[in-house]
Design a protein around this motif. Structure first.
Motif, PDB file in Angstrom:
ATOM      1  N   GLU A 367       0.720  -1.171   0.076  1.00 33.55           N
ATOM      2  CA  GLU A 367       0.158  -0.003  -0.297  1.00 33.55           C
ATOM      3  C   GLU A 367       0.604   0.929   0.319  1.00 33.55           C
ATOM      4  N   GLN A 368       1.695   1.360   0.838  1.00 27.73           N
ATOM      5  CA  GLN A 368       2.210   2.214   1.126  1.00 27.73           C
ATOM      6  C   GLN A 368       3.226   3.177  -0.360  1.00 27.73           C
ATOM      7  N   LEU A 369       3.294   2.357  -0.835  1.00 23.27           N
ATOM      8  CA  LEU A 369       3.877   2.257  -2.419  1.00 23.27           C
ATOM      9  C   LEU A 369       3.725   3.768  -2.610  1.00 23.27           C
ATOM     10  N   VAL A 370       2.380   3.610  -2.982  1.00 26.14           N
ATOM     11  CA  VAL A 370       1.802   5.670  -3.906  1.00 26.14           C
ATOM     12  C   VAL A 370       1.820   6.151  -2.612  1.00 26.14           C
ATOM     13  N   GLU A 371       2.979   7.000  -1.891  1.00 19.67           N
ATOM     14  CA  GLU A 371       3.155   7.904  -0.850  1.00 19.67           C
ATOM     15  C   GLU A 371       4.315   8.901  -1.481  1.00 19.67           C
ATOM     16  N   GLY A 372       4.089  10.079  -1.146  1.00 23.83           N
ATOM     17  CA  GLY A 372       5.313  10.982  -2.014  1.00 23.83           C
ATOM     18  C   GLY A 372       5.244  11.521  -1.077  1.00 23.83           C
ATOM     19  N   THR A 373       5.193  12.743  -1.626  1.00 18.37           N
ATOM     20  CA  THR A 373       5.286  13.709  -0.501  1.00 18.37           C
ATOM     21  C   THR A 373       4.474  14.076   0.635  1.00 18.37           C
ATOM     22  N   LYS A 374       5.396  14.291   1.306  1.00 15.97           N
ATOM     23  CA  LYS A 374       4.515  14.072   2.963  1.00 15.97           C
ATOM     24  C   LYS A 374       3.168  15.699   3.418  1.00 15.97           C
ATOM     25  N   ALA A 375       4.497  17.020   2.700  1.00 19.35           N
ATOM     26  CA  ALA A 375       3.651  17.592   3.053  1.00 19.35           C
ATOM     27  C   ALA A 375       3.543  19.371   2.359  1.00 19.35           C
ATOM     28  N   ILE A 376       2.694  19.929   1.596  1.00 16.61           N
ATOM     29  CA  ILE A 376       3.233  20.828   0.699  1.00 16.61           C
ATOM     30  C   ILE A 376       2.741  22.071   1.938  1.00 16.61           C
ATOM     31  N   ILE A 377       3.152  23.269   1.786  1.00 14.14           N
ATOM     32  CA  ILE A 377       3.222  24.591   2.359  1.00 14.14           C
ATOM     33  C   ILE A 377       2.721  25.677   1.304  1.00 14.14           C
ATOM     34  N   LYS A 394      13.683  23.861   7.062  1.00 13.16           N
ATOM     35  CA  LYS A 394      13.926  22.405   8.281  1.00 13.16           C
ATOM     36  C   LYS A 394      13.656  21.491   7.466  1.00 13.16           C
ATOM     37  N   LEU A 395      12.111  21.473   7.248  1.00  8.47           N
ATOM     38  CA  LEU A 395      11.453  20.364   6.872  1.00  8.47           C
ATOM     39  C   LEU A 395      12.071  19.742   6.318  1.00  8.47           C
ATOM     40  N   ARG A 396      13.044  19.413   5.073  1.00  6.62           N
ATOM     41  CA  ARG A 396      13.800  18.695   4.172  1.00  6.62           C
ATOM     42  C   ARG A 396      15.278  18.471   5.547  1.00  6.62           C
ATOM     43  N   ALA A 397      15.768  18.896   6.055  1.00 10.77           N
ATOM     44  CA  ALA A 397      16.534  18.298   6.576  1.00 10.77           C
ATOM     45  C   ALA A 397      15.985  17.483   7.403  1.00 10.77           C
ATOM     46  N   ALA A 398      15.038  17.537   8.556  1.00  7.23           N
ATOM     47  CA  ALA A 398      14.670  16.861   9.144  1.00  7.23           C
ATOM     48  C   ALA A 398      14.391  15.719   8.183  1.00  7.23           C
ATOM     49  N   GLY A 399      14.483  15.654   7.268  1.00  8.57           N
ATOM     50  CA  GLY A 399      14.071  14.325   5.729  1.00  8.57           C
ATOM     51  C   GLY A 399      12.897  13.740   5.838  1.00  8.57           C
ATOM     52  N   VAL A 400      11.809  15.093   5.966  1.00 10.40           N
ATOM     53  CA  VAL A 400      10.305  15.197   5.780  1.00 10.40           C
ATOM     54  C   VAL A 400      10.361  15.569   3.717  1.00 10.40           C
ATOM     55  N   CYS A 401       9.674  14.780   3.341  1.00 12.34           N
ATOM     56  CA  CYS A 401       9.090  15.056   1.536  1.00 12.34           C
ATOM     57  C   CYS A 401       8.393  16.113   2.040  1.00 12.34           C
ATOM     58  N   SER A 402       8.791  17.127   1.237  1.00 12.35           N
ATOM     59  CA  SER A 402       8.553  18.076   1.284  1.00 12.35           C
ATOM     60  C   SER A 402       8.776  19.258   0.035  1.00 12.35           C
ATOM     61  N   ASP A 455       9.281  23.155  15.090  1.00 11.42           N
ATOM     62  CA  ASP A 455       9.301  22.264  15.620  1.00 11.42           C
ATOM     63  C   ASP A 455       8.789  21.176  16.588  1.00 11.42           C
ATOM     64  N   GLU A 456       7.453  21.647  16.333  1.00  9.55           N
ATOM     65  CA  GLU A 456       6.605  20.816  16.856  1.00  9.55           C
ATOM     66  C   GLU A 456       5.793  20.491  15.752  1.00  9.55           C
ATOM     67  N   ALA A 457       5.607  21.152  14.198  1.00  2.91           N
ATOM     68  CA  ALA A 457       4.562  20.963  13.150  1.00  2.91           C
ATOM     69  C   ALA A 457       5.611  19.423  12.585  1.00  2.91           C
ATOM     70  N   ILE A 458       7.170  19.673  12.323  1.00  2.00           N
ATOM     71  CA  ILE A 458       7.968  18.921  12.328  1.00  2.00           C
ATOM     72  C   ILE A 458       7.845  17.180  13.704  1.00  2.00           C
ATOM     73  N   THR A 459       7.950  17.788  14.332  1.00  2.00           N
ATOM     74  CA  THR A 459       7.388  16.318  15.127  1.00  2.00           C
ATOM     75  C   THR A 459       6.293  16.072  14.480  1.00  2.00           C
ATOM     76  N   VAL A 460       5.478  16.386  14.579  1.00  2.00           N
ATOM     77  CA  VAL A 460       3.604  15.468  14.083  1.00  2.00           C
ATOM     78  C   VAL A 460       4.247  15.132  12.708  1.00  2.00           C
ATOM     79  N   LEU A 461       5.191  15.461  11.961  1.00  2.00           N
ATOM     80  CA  LEU A 461       5.061  14.644  10.258  1.00  2.00           C
ATOM     81  C   LEU A 461       5.921  13.663  10.317  1.00  2.00           C
TER      82      LEU A 461
END
Length: 465
Positions: A367-377, A394-402, A455-461
């Motif tokens: 299932e998880q293969l369809v995931e790409g970008t995690k968050a958009i600003i 900051k998002l990308r440095a934290a490893g969030v695909c954004s 930072d809190e948002a990144i934690t949630v993501l």
RNA sequence: GAGGUUGUAGCUCAGUUGGUUAGAGCAUCAGAUUGUGGUUCUGAGGGUCGAGGGUUCGAAACCCUUCAAUCUCCCCA
């Protein structure tokens, strides 16, 4: 303006499809590496002479030739010669180097043999390699058949041990289990087929006999009988063949019976022994027998360079109608074609286009293969844009695909974009948020929204990975 | 190489025995709704009816030719 199109038998792959194909490729790569195989790549084009005569007459016709360039510069006097060459080309589409001297690769095995010969001083034998690249065939496309398709091959050269056969069968077993495709791996030996032609009194007609037998599943024994008759096998011979074909039961039972029937043929006995030994190695390697593997006397395989064990993989699910999704075998002197004698090889091939179709049909992609970008600003333009870029960093440095919507388009439009892309989180850095050095995070699946520090948002993501 | 089927909007397709200005759904764009997506409503744009020829007062429809796509056989993965 005419509508754009792509050549017959070729395909575009959209993001979702590419992700799934890459899943197959990376699964296979992992397994190849685990078995100690090394990757190589070869050019899309080979010299035509490298390929011709290796795949049989039919195969030669299906090789895509590459037209020599610079033809438009030919002088008037040379046109006649060129025309004559074209005539030759059309009737016998190879060995005419004036018009074409290169061709797209037809499979990965022959280029590999060429590679081994050219790099013989650099590689340590036995050499185990895998290769995953597209190949081209000038075939008439139909369902599950394309003019450009990918092959994944694993081969071992420089060793005659049947342990190699057992390892390759084991790779098949592991790979299809990992991909969750139920399969039957049919195993036979070219030597057994040779024996077959000997005991029916036509030792020179092995190819005719195997071609006819290969159709057994499709046209039944009566059809095969007719085909054998057409190919010059007498009734006496056909009766003897029938006895062999009727051998059934477990692999052990089949092999025992075949031993009895092949008494008069040295080649046939060698074939039986070969299969027996391979299966024994396989069982030890896998801590027991696999009921996927099935001895099949009628298995033939088209390619004419095989000399020993041959194998073919078919999907065993009754819901899937598809030809073989993999095949391979032992070729005793492939490198001999290029002047390097006595190097035996054995290899297998995965037809990943068909594997893809089968997995799609069975629904076995994770299932998880369809995931790409995690968050958009969301982009509000002006100073908010700069704030957003800092956040993106900051998002990308934290490893969030954004990603950031690049234009300060209408809010509504940006939301619709996020929705269509199935991006699960939207970050909203508006005036109020920026003033407080915060951001609103909206979960697009539940619709919930909260205002957090970055930072809190990144934690949630990160939490919801 | 042999045979079958289908070509109408970006996509999927309707279109009656040949009859006025070729339609629908989806998609796109705009608006209802200037910081809240999916659902809904309103409106708009979008067509050489694959191409060429023929029959006819009249052809998207019938005939011929041609091109393309697709499927089956052969062969193959």
């Amino acid at each position: 303006m005419s509508k754009p199109s792509i050549p017959q038998g070729t395909r575009d792959f959209s993001p979702e499809v590419v992700r799934k194909r890459q899943y197959i490729l990376s699964t296979l790569r992992q397994i190849f590496e685990r078995y100690g195989f090394q990757p190589i790549e070869t050019p899309s084009m080979e010299n035509l002479t490298t390929l011709t005569g290796k795949y049989g007459e039919e195969g030669d016709r299906l090789i895509f030739k590459v037209l020599n360039n610079g033809l438009h510069e030919k002088k008037e006097a040379e046109k006649e010669k060129l025309n004559a060459e074209w005539q030759t080309l059309l009737s016998k589409p190879y060995a005419t180097p004036v018009v074409t001297e290169r061709a797209l690769r037809y499979d990965l095995t022959i280029p590999f043999a060429r590679y081994v010969v050219m790099h013989r001083n650099d590689i340590a034998l036995p050499f185990r390699r895998y290769q995953m690249q597209p190949v081209w065939r000038a075939d008439r496309p139909q369902k599950g058949r394309y003019r450009e398709f990918w092959q994944c091959d694993a081969d071992v050269v420089g060793s005659t041990s049947l342990i190699n056969e057992a390892e390759l069968l084991s790779i098949y077993n592991d790979a299809f289990r990992k991909l969750q495709i139920p399969v039957t791996i049919k195993v036979n030996s070219r030597k057994l087929l040779q024996g077959l032609s000997e005991i029916c009194g036509h030792p020179d007609k092995m190819t005719d006999i195997t071609i006819a037998l290969d159709k057994l599943d499709k046209i039944g024994w009566s059809g095969v009988t007719a085909e054998l008759g057409n190919r010059g096998i007498d009734n006496d011979g056909i009766a003897k063949l029938e006895k062999v074909i009727q051998v059934s039961g477990t692999n052990q039972e089949q092999l025992a019976n075949l031993k009895g029937l092949m008494q008069e043929s040295n080649a046939g006995m060698a074939g039986v022994k070969e299969i027996e030994d391979t299966l024994a190695y396989f069982d030890s390697l896998n801590g027991g027998a696999s009921d996927n593997i099935e001895v099949s006397v009628s298995l033939a395989r088209g390619l004419n360079y095989y000399t020993g064990i041959i194998a073919e993989v078919i999907c065993s699910s009754p819901d899937v109608k598809m030809g073989s999704i993999g095949g391979g075998g032992r070729y005793d002197d492939l490198t001999g074609l290029f002047g390097m004698k006595d190097i035996s090889g054995v290899g297998i091939s995965f037809g990943i286009d068909r594997i893809y179709d089968v997995m799609e049909e069975l629904g076995t992609f994770p299932e998880q293969l369809v995931e790409g970008t995690k968050a958009i600003i969301i982009n509000f333009g002006g100073d908010a844009e700069l704030y957003a870029l800092g956040m993106l960093n900051k998002l990308r440095a934290a490893g969030v695909c954004s990603e950031l919507f690049p234009d300060a388009a209408k809010f509504d439009k940006q939301m619709k974009y996020a929705n269509k892309r199935s991006i699960p989180y939207v970050l909203i850095p508006g005036e109020e948020e920026i003033k407080n050095n915060k951001v609103s995070l909206k979960n697009f699946i539940t619709g919930e929204q909260q205002t957090l520090s970055i930072d809190e948002a990144i934690t949630v993501l990160k939490e919801n990975d």
